[in-house]
Design an enzyme around this catalytic site. Structure first.
Site, PDB file in Angstrom:
ATOM      1  N   ARG A  61      36.138  61.995  25.364  1.00 12.54           N
ATOM      2  CA  ARG A  61      37.293  61.845  24.457  1.00 12.54           C
ATOM      3  C   ARG A  61      37.823  60.414  24.497  1.00 12.54           C
ATOM      4  O   ARG A  61      38.220  59.859  23.477  1.00 12.54           O
ATOM      5  CB  ARG A  61      38.404  62.840  24.845  1.00 12.54           C
ATOM      6  CG  ARG A  61      38.067  64.259  24.407  1.00 12.54           C
ATOM      7  CD  ARG A  61      38.927  65.293  25.114  1.00 12.54           C
ATOM      8  NE  ARG A  61      40.337  65.094  24.910  1.00 12.54           N
ATOM      9  CZ  ARG A  61      41.285  65.553  25.740  1.00 12.54           C
ATOM     10  NH1 ARG A  61      40.938  66.217  26.831  1.00 12.54           N
ATOM     11  NH2 ARG A  61      42.541  65.358  25.479  1.00 12.54           N
ATOM     12  N   ARG A  98      46.801  68.269  34.136  1.00 11.45           N
ATOM     13  CA  ARG A  98      47.665  68.830  33.089  1.00 11.45           C
ATOM     14  C   ARG A  98      47.547  70.353  33.003  1.00 11.45           C
ATOM     15  O   ARG A  98      46.465  70.910  33.050  1.00 11.45           O
ATOM     16  CB  ARG A  98      47.275  68.227  31.737  1.00 11.45           C
ATOM     17  CG  ARG A  98      47.976  68.944  30.575  1.00 11.45           C
ATOM     18  CD  ARG A  98      47.890  68.177  29.311  1.00 11.45           C
ATOM     19  NE  ARG A  98      46.535  68.078  28.794  1.00 11.45           N
ATOM     20  CZ  ARG A  98      46.233  67.408  27.696  1.00 11.45           C
ATOM     21  NH1 ARG A  98      47.164  66.781  27.027  1.00 11.45           N
ATOM     22  NH2 ARG A  98      44.979  67.353  27.286  1.00 11.45           N
ATOM     23  N   ARG A 153      43.362  73.255  29.752  1.00 17.38           N
ATOM     24  CA  ARG A 153      42.584  73.157  28.521  1.00 17.38           C
ATOM     25  C   ARG A 153      41.098  72.972  28.825  1.00 17.38           C
ATOM     26  O   ARG A 153      40.741  72.243  29.725  1.00 17.38           O
ATOM     27  CB  ARG A 153      43.091  71.970  27.681  1.00 17.38           C
ATOM     28  CG  ARG A 153      44.147  72.378  26.679  1.00 17.38           C
ATOM     29  CD  ARG A 153      44.847  71.218  26.043  1.00 17.38           C
ATOM     30  NE  ARG A 153      43.969  70.209  25.469  1.00 17.38           N
ATOM     31  CZ  ARG A 153      44.414  69.145  24.782  1.00 17.38           C
ATOM     32  NH1 ARG A 153      45.715  68.993  24.585  1.00 17.38           N
ATOM     33  NH2 ARG A 153      43.579  68.257  24.303  1.00 17.38           N
ATOM     34  N   ARG A 205      43.568  59.742  13.097  1.00 18.09           N
ATOM     35  CA  ARG A 205      42.733  59.342  14.220  1.00 18.09           C
ATOM     36  C   ARG A 205      41.520  58.551  13.784  1.00 18.09           C
ATOM     37  O   ARG A 205      40.708  58.172  14.624  1.00 18.09           O
ATOM     38  CB  ARG A 205      42.236  60.617  14.887  1.00 18.09           C
ATOM     39  CG  ARG A 205      42.656  60.768  16.326  1.00 18.09           C
ATOM     40  CD  ARG A 205      42.276  62.168  16.673  1.00 18.09           C
ATOM     41  NE  ARG A 205      42.182  62.400  18.050  1.00 18.09           N
ATOM     42  CZ  ARG A 205      43.053  63.156  18.717  1.00 18.09           C
ATOM     43  NH1 ARG A 205      44.111  63.650  18.122  1.00 18.09           N
ATOM     44  NH2 ARG A 205      42.845  63.416  19.965  1.00 18.09           N
ATOM     45  N   LYS A 243      51.535  61.574  24.263  1.00 20.80           N
ATOM     46  CA  LYS A 243      51.990  61.809  22.886  1.00 20.80           C
ATOM     47  C   LYS A 243      52.659  63.176  22.752  1.00 20.80           C
ATOM     48  O   LYS A 243      53.744  63.302  22.204  1.00 20.80           O
ATOM     49  CB  LYS A 243      50.818  61.704  21.888  1.00 20.80           C
ATOM     50  CG  LYS A 243      50.080  60.385  21.930  1.00 20.80           C
ATOM     51  CD  LYS A 243      48.957  60.332  20.919  1.00 20.80           C
ATOM     52  CE  LYS A 243      47.851  61.349  21.136  1.00 20.80           C
ATOM     53  NZ  LYS A 243      47.080  61.186  22.396  1.00 20.80           N
TER      54      LYS A 243
HETATM   55  P1  AP5 Z   1      50.197  64.655  27.139  1.00 26.09           P
HETATM   56  O1  AP5 Z   1      51.567  64.453  26.612  1.00 26.09           O
HETATM   57  O2  AP5 Z   1      49.611  66.032  27.069  1.00 26.09           O
HETATM   58  O3  AP5 Z   1      49.211  63.567  26.495  1.00 26.09           O
HETATM   59  P2  AP5 Z   1      48.644  63.453  25.008  1.00 26.09           P
HETATM   60  O4  AP5 Z   1      48.660  62.006  24.657  1.00 26.09           O
HETATM   61  O5  AP5 Z   1      49.328  64.409  24.076  1.00 26.09           O
HETATM   62  O6  AP5 Z   1      47.166  63.902  25.314  1.00 26.09           O
HETATM   63  P3  AP5 Z   1      46.188  64.915  24.556  1.00 26.09           P
HETATM   64  O7  AP5 Z   1      45.024  65.117  25.472  1.00 26.09           O
HETATM   65  O8  AP5 Z   1      46.868  66.175  24.105  1.00 26.09           O
HETATM   66  O9  AP5 Z   1      45.808  64.077  23.370  1.00 26.09           O
HETATM   67  P4  AP5 Z   1      44.556  64.174  22.588  1.00 26.09           P
HETATM   68  O10 AP5 Z   1      44.912  63.198  21.542  1.00 26.09           O
HETATM   69  O11 AP5 Z   1      43.261  63.945  23.250  1.00 26.09           O
HETATM   70  O12 AP5 Z   1      44.458  65.737  22.251  1.00 26.09           O
HETATM   71  P5  AP5 Z   1      44.773  66.559  20.951  1.00 26.09           P
HETATM   72  O13 AP5 Z   1      45.343  67.844  21.368  1.00 26.09           O
HETATM   73  O14 AP5 Z   1      45.485  65.735  19.945  1.00 26.09           O
HETATM   74  O15 AP5 Z   1      50.170  64.131  28.659  1.00 26.09           O
HETATM   75  C1  AP5 Z   1      49.033  64.290  29.462  1.00 26.09           C
HETATM   76  C2  AP5 Z   1      49.459  64.650  30.914  1.00 26.09           C
HETATM   77  O16 AP5 Z   1      50.140  63.528  31.468  1.00 26.09           O
HETATM   78  C3  AP5 Z   1      50.454  65.825  30.980  1.00 26.09           C
HETATM   79  O17 AP5 Z   1      50.146  66.617  32.079  1.00 26.09           O
HETATM   80  C4  AP5 Z   1      51.841  65.155  31.150  1.00 26.09           C
HETATM   81  O18 AP5 Z   1      52.728  65.954  31.904  1.00 26.09           O
HETATM   82  C5  AP5 Z   1      51.487  63.860  31.865  1.00 26.09           C
HETATM   83  N1  AP5 Z   1      52.318  62.728  31.462  1.00 26.09           N
HETATM   84  C6  AP5 Z   1      52.744  62.426  30.193  1.00 26.09           C
HETATM   85  N2  AP5 Z   1      53.465  61.287  30.198  1.00 26.09           N
HETATM   86  C7  AP5 Z   1      53.485  60.846  31.489  1.00 26.09           C
HETATM   87  C8  AP5 Z   1      54.077  59.707  32.146  1.00 26.09           C
HETATM   88  N3  AP5 Z   1      54.776  58.797  31.459  1.00 26.09           N
HETATM   89  N4  AP5 Z   1      53.887  59.578  33.477  1.00 26.09           N
HETATM   90  C9  AP5 Z   1      53.167  60.502  34.187  1.00 26.09           C
HETATM   91  N5  AP5 Z   1      52.595  61.598  33.620  1.00 26.09           N
HETATM   92  C10 AP5 Z   1      52.746  61.765  32.293  1.00 26.09           C
HETATM   93  O19 AP5 Z   1      43.306  66.784  20.374  1.00 26.09           O
HETATM   94  C11 AP5 Z   1      42.362  67.631  21.006  1.00 26.09           C
HETATM   95  C12 AP5 Z   1      41.087  67.658  20.200  1.00 26.09           C
HETATM   96  O20 AP5 Z   1      41.351  68.191  18.879  1.00 26.09           O
HETATM   97  C13 AP5 Z   1      40.421  66.301  19.944  1.00 26.09           C
HETATM   98  O21 AP5 Z   1      39.609  65.895  21.003  1.00 26.09           O
HETATM   99  C14 AP5 Z   1      39.642  66.589  18.661  1.00 26.09           C
HETATM  100  O22 AP5 Z   1      38.472  67.300  18.918  1.00 26.09           O
HETATM  101  C15 AP5 Z   1      40.596  67.510  17.888  1.00 26.09           C
HETATM  102  N6  AP5 Z   1      41.499  66.747  17.016  1.00 26.09           N
HETATM  103  C16 AP5 Z   1      42.860  66.694  17.105  1.00 26.09           C
HETATM  104  N7  AP5 Z   1      43.363  65.898  16.155  1.00 26.09           N
HETATM  105  C17 AP5 Z   1      42.298  65.426  15.438  1.00 26.09           C
HETATM  106  C18 AP5 Z   1      42.184  64.542  14.345  1.00 26.09           C
HETATM  107  N8  AP5 Z   1      43.253  63.957  13.778  1.00 26.09           N
HETATM  108  N9  AP5 Z   1      40.937  64.275  13.863  1.00 26.09           N
HETATM  109  C19 AP5 Z   1      39.849  64.868  14.404  1.00 26.09           C
HETATM  110  N10 AP5 Z   1      39.895  65.701  15.460  1.00 26.09           N
HETATM  111  C20 AP5 Z   1      41.109  65.978  15.986  1.00 26.09           C
END
Ligand code: AP5
Length: 218
Positions: free
Chosen positions: A173, A129, A162, A90, A15
């Site tokens: 997660r 990552r 991270r 979410r 994402k």
């Molecule tokens: P990446 O693009 O970083 O993946 P992502 O889907 O953004 O993963 P996140 O871990 O950031 O999502 P998340 O939803 O858990 O975390 P968030 O920060 O929102 O890609 C991952 C890796 O794969 C990278 O190294 C990339 O290079 C590689 N890659 C990407 N595409 C690829 C492909 N096609 N092929 C090969 N490799 C690829 O949330 C973190 C925390 O914040 C949560 O756990 C929660 O505690 C809190 N939080 C955030 N939002 C909320 C909410 N709305 N409600 C409650 N808590 C929340």
């Protein structure tokens, strides 16, 4: 009607990677709830300190905190023409709150691209990552190497791993995603805005598919 887009998908689906590219190419602001929490954490704000307790355990930050934070952000001037949301909503409660908020500003969700990737692939992606300190740009030790080791290609800031990308936290997660967030697939399918995209494809191919889905010519 002002158009908003919601990128849905499990942790590690891509994402953040895709939202950053699309924001750049299509000129849509990228609003990531995770990045806002991490910025607050770096600045040691009250919000950041509260959120950290949940993030470190792989749990969701409570809805009331998250909804207020994201809707405040969406009221800023740069989102007046729409935005691309990453990581929000979410939970069903967040999704309802977003619908109410968008109705109140005469906006709508134009489309919800759902980036689907199998669970075993997610762990490999997250454990390799590296994230940039300044703006959260993401790299991977195998799939997306930075030009210079340890340095972000976009803004030159240092890359770090991270805290919540540890194996046990990643597994939690993913569990939380299936329990609390996956129901949104049905929610948005019923609203006829969900479009599934194969997130197992290489990064450039996923971008191409997403650009078609959101109708951005680049
Ligand atoms: P990446 O693009 O970083 O993946 P992502 O889907 O953004 O993963 P996140 O871990 O950031 O999502 P998340 O939803 O858990 O975390 P968030 O920060 O929102 O890609 C991952 C890796 O794969 C990278 O190294 C990339 O290079 C590689 N890659 C990407 N595409 C690829 C492909 N096609 N092929 C090969 N490799 C690829 O949330 C973190 C925390 O914040 C949560 O756990 C929660 O505690 C809190 N939080 C955030 N939002 C909320 C909410 N709305 N409600 C409650 N808590 C929340």
């Amino acid at each position: 009607m002002i158009k908003f887009y919601v990128l849905l998908g499990p942790p590690g689906a891509g994402k953040g990677t895709q939202a950053a590219i699309i924001a750049d190419v299509c000129g849509i602001p990228h609003i990531s709830s995770g990045n806002i929490f991490r910025e607050n954490l770096q600045l040691k704000t009250e919000l950041g300190i509260k959120a950290k307790q949940f993030m470190d355990k792989g749990e969701l930050v409570p809805d009331d905190i998250t909804i207020g934070m994201v809707t405040d952000r969406l009221m800023k001037a740069d989102c007046s023409g729409g935005a691309l949301l990453d990581g929000f909503p979410r939970t069903p409660k967040q999704a309802e709150a977003l619908s109410d908020f968008l109705s109140s500003i005469n906006a709508e969700i134009a489309c919800v691209p759902f980036i689907n990737v199998e669970a075993n692939e997610l762990i490999e992606r997250l454990s390799g990552r590296w994230t940039c300190k300044a703006e959260g740009h993401v790299f991977h030790t195998k799939y997306k190497l930075p030009k210079q080791e340890g340095i972000c290609d976009y803004d030159g800031s240092p890359l770090y791993q991270r805290e919540d990308d540890k194996k046990e936290t990643v597994e939690q997660r993913i569990r939380v995603y299936f329990e609390k967030t996956a129901p949104l697939v049905k929610f948005y399918t019923e609203k006829e805005v969900l479009v599934e995209v194969d997130g197992a494809l290489p990064i450039e191919e996923v971008t191409e598919a997403l650009m078609k889905v959101i109708n951005c010519q680049g």
